[in-house]
Enzyme design. Sequence first.
Site, short mmCIF file in Angstrom:
data_model
loop_
_atom_site.label_atom_id
_atom_site.label_comp_id
_atom_site.label_asym_id
_atom_site.label_seq_id
_atom_site.Cartn_x
_atom_site.Cartn_y
_atom_site.Cartn_z
CG ASN A 32 -1.73 1.21 1.43
OD1 ASN A 32 -1.83 2.03 0.52
ND2 ASN A 32 -2.33 1.35 2.60
CD1 TRP A 33 3.40 1.02 -2.84
CD2 TRP A 33 3.37 2.09 -4.80
NE1 TRP A 33 4.05 0.22 -3.76
CE2 TRP A 33 4.04 0.87 -4.97
CE3 TRP A 33 3.22 2.94 -5.90
CZ2 TRP A 33 4.58 0.47 -6.20
CZ3 TRP A 33 3.75 2.56 -7.13
CH2 TRP A 33 4.42 1.33 -7.27
CE LYS A 34 -0.13 3.11 4.82
NZ LYS A 34 -0.03 3.17 6.27
CG HIS A 122 -5.92 1.76 5.23
ND1 HIS A 122 -5.45 2.66 6.16
CD2 HIS A 122 -4.95 0.85 5.03
CE1 HIS A 122 -4.22 2.30 6.51
NE2 HIS A 122 -3.89 1.21 5.84
CD GLU A 190 -3.61 -2.73 7.59
OE1 GLU A 190 -2.45 -2.83 7.20
OE2 GLU A 190 -4.36 -1.79 7.25
N GLY A 196 2.20 2.07 10.78
CA GLY A 196 3.13 3.19 10.61
C GLY A 196 4.23 3.23 11.65
P1 PGA Z 1 2.61 0.25 7.65
O1 PGA Z 1 1.17 0.39 7.02
O2 PGA Z 1 3.22 -1.02 7.10
O3 PGA Z 1 3.33 1.48 7.24
O4 PGA Z 1 2.40 0.13 9.14
C1 PGA Z 1 0.32 -0.70 6.86
C2 PGA Z 1 -1.01 -0.24 6.34
O5 PGA Z 1 -1.42 0.87 6.73
O6 PGA Z 1 -1.66 -0.90 5.54
#
Ligand code: PGA
Length: 272
Positions: A32-34, A122, A190, A196
């Site tokens: 997930n590149w956000k 998400h 999650e 994060g």
């Molecule tokens: P992260 O994010 O690996 O940076 O913790 C995971 C996500 O939000 O899907």
Amino acid sequence: MEVRFLSPAPRASSTLEAGKAAKTDMKYVIGNWKMNTTVPEAVALAGRVEDGVEDLFTSGKELPTVVVCPPLTALAPVGDVLKGRAVAVGAQNCHQDEPGAQTGEVAASMLAGLAEYVLVGHSERRVAGETESQVAAKLQAVVKAGLTPVLCVGDTEAEAAPGEEAVRQLQSAIAEVKAADVETLLVAYEPRWAIGGDHLADVDHAASAVATLRAALEVAGLGDKSAVLYGGSVTPDDVTYATAIEGVSGVLVGHESLEATHFVSIVGQVAG
Ligand code: PGA
């Protein structure tokens, strides 16, 4: 940017046999590149990921299903790089309504041809105000569009009963979905406090939450059609702890998916 054209590594998700297998028997790594990458950066990153994944295949690894979720702006150019290759494309979001007067939004059906997977619900979107009824409607829209949903659920408090909140989110999201309409439902567990950061959630907590989610999926008639992934601070150093959790079929990777060598290392460790 150089994109090499080896004979493409097969996508686990797109073979007929894989389609018939129970989804829990398959492995997934989703990046997930956000809200990151310009279009040129996204194209370059996709090329590096594809090269690395093809190298794994050439070295005899049995690949998991690998998906990258670029920002909306880069879906088409990344799709061009990855067309017919080993890595599939996912979107990070969609709107729940049919196409119409919704300025700035993109309906699930409009993603067809650009993405095969769509993240739904998400936690960063839930925190920003996305409601459970919107998540449920998005899930239905994604299923209707023939795309594969990656439903993100999670507990908020590390101290609360493992999986309690995540299961409530799951049940709310799938309440109106008919199992017969679903080909594959990926559920990413999650825990919010682990996203994060730099270390996984407590593995026992995650294992118990995943068991609760799997039980709820069985009750909903989605046992064989679903797989549960772990997400939250997965890195190359700890991915094997995440995938060792009973009932976990892969990982959803955030910040470490922006560094191709790290993401490919994660894919390599999940590969058989
Ligand atoms: P992260 O994010 O690996 O940076 O913790 C995971 C996500 O939000 O899907």
